[in-house]
Design a protein around this motif. Sequence first.
Motif, PDB file in Angstrom:
ATOM      1  N   GLU A   3       0.842  -1.194   0.000  1.00 16.25           N
ATOM      2  CA  GLU A   3       0.000   0.000   0.000  1.00 16.25           C
ATOM      3  C   GLU A   3       0.876   1.243   0.000  1.00 16.25           C
ATOM      4  O   GLU A   3       2.030   1.216   0.450  1.00 16.25           O
ATOM      5  N   ASP A   4       0.322   2.351  -0.475  1.00 18.51           N
ATOM      6  CA  ASP A   4       1.029   3.616  -0.508  1.00 18.51           C
ATOM      7  C   ASP A   4       1.422   4.001   0.915  1.00 18.51           C
ATOM      8  O   ASP A   4       0.580   4.068   1.799  1.00 18.51           O
ATOM      9  N   GLY A   5       2.716   4.219   1.146  1.00 21.75           N
ATOM     10  CA  GLY A   5       3.209   4.564   2.473  1.00 21.75           C
ATOM     11  C   GLY A   5       3.886   3.405   3.188  1.00 21.75           C
ATOM     12  O   GLY A   5       4.534   3.609   4.215  1.00 21.75           O
ATOM     13  N   ALA A   6       3.736   2.182   2.681  1.00 19.01           N
ATOM     14  CA  ALA A   6       4.380   1.025   3.299  1.00 19.01           C
ATOM     15  C   ALA A   6       5.891   1.152   3.177  1.00 19.01           C
ATOM     16  O   ALA A   6       6.412   1.706   2.209  1.00 19.01           O
ATOM     17  N   ILE A   7       6.612   0.633   4.169  1.00 20.40           N
ATOM     18  CA  ILE A   7       8.073   0.643   4.149  1.00 20.40           C
ATOM     19  C   ILE A   7       8.537  -0.783   3.923  1.00 20.40           C
ATOM     20  O   ILE A   7       8.145  -1.704   4.652  1.00 20.40           O
ATOM     21  N   PHE A   8       9.385  -0.978   2.907  1.00 26.29           N
ATOM     22  CA  PHE A   8       9.865  -2.311   2.567  1.00 26.29           C
ATOM     23  C   PHE A   8      11.321  -2.246   2.131  1.00 26.29           C
ATOM     24  O   PHE A   8      11.688  -1.406   1.312  1.00 26.29           O
ATOM     25  N   LYS A   9      12.139  -3.129   2.700  1.00 26.26           N
ATOM     26  CA  LYS A   9      13.529  -3.253   2.290  1.00 26.26           C
ATOM     27  C   LYS A   9      13.827  -4.731   2.145  1.00 26.26           C
ATOM     28  O   LYS A   9      13.757  -5.481   3.122  1.00 26.26           O
ATOM     29  N   GLY A  10      14.125  -5.153   0.918  1.00 29.57           N
ATOM     30  CA  GLY A  10      14.398  -6.557   0.652  1.00 29.57           C
ATOM     31  C   GLY A  10      14.129  -6.872  -0.797  1.00 29.57           C
ATOM     32  O   GLY A  10      14.092  -5.988  -1.650  1.00 29.57           O
ATOM     33  N   SER A  11      13.913  -8.139  -1.086  1.00 32.49           N
ATOM     34  CA  SER A  11      13.610  -8.561  -2.452  1.00 32.49           C
ATOM     35  C   SER A  11      12.259  -9.262  -2.477  1.00 32.49           C
ATOM     36  O   SER A  11      11.785  -9.770  -1.462  1.00 32.49           O
ATOM     37  N   ILE A  12      11.660  -9.258  -3.658  1.00 27.53           N
ATOM     38  CA  ILE A  12      10.363  -9.911  -3.850  1.00 27.53           C
ATOM     39  C   ILE A  12      10.502 -10.916  -4.981  1.00 27.53           C
ATOM     40  O   ILE A  12      10.957 -10.570  -6.073  1.00 27.53           O
ATOM     41  N   ASP A  13      10.096 -12.151  -4.732  1.00 27.31           N
ATOM     42  CA  ASP A  13      10.088 -13.203  -5.742  1.00 27.31           C
ATOM     43  C   ASP A  13       8.636 -13.627  -5.930  1.00 27.31           C
ATOM     44  O   ASP A  13       8.047 -14.252  -5.059  1.00 27.31           O
ATOM     45  N   MET A  14       8.064 -13.240  -7.080  1.00 32.92           N
ATOM     46  CA  MET A  14       6.658 -13.567  -7.344  1.00 32.92           C
ATOM     47  C   MET A  14       6.518 -14.763  -8.277  1.00 32.92           C
ATOM     48  O   MET A  14       5.427 -15.068  -8.735  1.00 32.92           O
ATOM     49  N   ASP A  15       7.601 -15.445  -8.573  1.00 31.77           N
ATOM     50  CA  ASP A  15       7.579 -16.668  -9.375  1.00 31.77           C
ATOM     51  C   ASP A  15       8.392 -17.726  -8.636  1.00 31.77           C
ATOM     52  O   ASP A  15       9.463 -18.115  -9.075  1.00 31.77           O
ATOM     53  N   PRO A  16       7.891 -18.174  -7.476  1.00 29.78           N
ATOM     54  CA  PRO A  16       8.676 -19.057  -6.635  1.00 29.78           C
ATOM     55  C   PRO A  16       8.992 -20.410  -7.259  1.00 29.78           C
ATOM     56  O   PRO A  16       9.912 -21.072  -6.825  1.00 29.78           O
ATOM     57  N   ALA A  17       8.271 -20.811  -8.298  1.00 28.20           N
ATOM     58  CA  ALA A  17       8.531 -22.098  -8.936  1.00 28.20           C
ATOM     59  C   ALA A  17       9.722 -22.015  -9.874  1.00 28.20           C
ATOM     60  O   ALA A  17      10.133 -23.007 -10.455  1.00 28.20           O
ATOM     61  N   GLY A  18      10.281 -20.862 -10.078  1.00 29.05           N
ATOM     62  CA  GLY A  18      11.413 -20.705 -10.989  1.00 29.05           C
ATOM     63  C   GLY A  18      10.992 -19.951 -12.228  1.00 29.05           C
ATOM     64  O   GLY A  18      10.022 -19.206 -12.223  1.00 29.05           O
ATOM     65  N   ILE A  19      11.718 -20.151 -13.274  1.00 28.71           N
ATOM     66  CA  ILE A  19      11.438 -19.451 -14.526  1.00 28.71           C
ATOM     67  C   ILE A  19      10.101 -19.914 -15.079  1.00 28.71           C
ATOM     68  O   ILE A  19       9.788 -21.104 -15.082  1.00 28.71           O
ATOM     69  N   ALA A  20       9.299 -18.976 -15.532  1.00 28.31           N
ATOM     70  CA  ALA A  20       7.992 -19.309 -16.103  1.00 28.31           C
ATOM     71  C   ALA A  20       8.192 -20.248 -17.288  1.00 28.31           C
ATOM     72  O   ALA A  20       9.161 -20.131 -18.034  1.00 28.31           O
ATOM     73  N   PRO A  21       7.287 -21.215 -17.467  1.00 31.98           N
ATOM     74  CA  PRO A  21       7.431 -22.164 -18.573  1.00 31.98           C
ATOM     75  C   PRO A  21       7.498 -21.443 -19.915  1.00 31.98           C
ATOM     76  O   PRO A  21       6.723 -20.543 -20.188  1.00 31.98           O
ATOM     77  N   LYS A  22       8.469 -21.855 -20.709  1.00 32.54           N
ATOM     78  CA  LYS A  22       8.628 -21.277 -22.044  1.00 32.54           C
ATOM     79  C   LYS A  22       8.041 -22.236 -23.055  1.00 32.54           C
ATOM     80  O   LYS A  22       7.922 -23.436 -22.802  1.00 32.54           O
TER      81      LYS A  22
END
Length: 170
Positions: A124-143
């Motif tokens: 949300e607007d105003g949230a404080i975040f320091k780190g990384s985000i992985d939104m594809d935890p299964a690895g590389i999307a199937p090609k």
Amino acid sequence: MFDRSKNKPAGTPTKGRDSAHTSAVSPSPSSVRSVVMIGSSIIIKGEVTGDEDILIEGRVEGVINLNGNQVSIGESGDVSADIQASVIKIDGTVTGDICASEKVVISKSGNVSGNIVAPRVMLEDGAIFKGSIDMDPAGIAPKEAPLTSQQPANSAATPMTSPGLDLKSV
């Protein structure tokens, strides 16, 4: 015969002694989830596990593992732990890695220092975040597979022909 609520829509309160019985429809038992609260004066050091949703307003240090459940960190919540759950909502402070099978929500009052692994993440607007985000935890999307690998396995033994084409004469 004397039921005044007979012609009223469902959920409309009636006057008199029956009004408590005709208010909101209660949810079915299967949709009611148990929520445990850790109060603002509580400090937990160690591992938190279980089969219930949890709201943390106090302090937790260690590991929170509530797979299939929801972990909510309230505004006064202070967590120094790795968190694993289905849904994680943060209004307070979290230091540690976060892994959710469904989603992570960091509100405008949330403060997170750590890595997030989840298919959906909302800051949300105003949230404080320091780190990384992985939104594809299964690895590389199937090609898409190359054209040659899409042929049937026995295609080398079966000649490809067109109508009217004789391979013996070629």
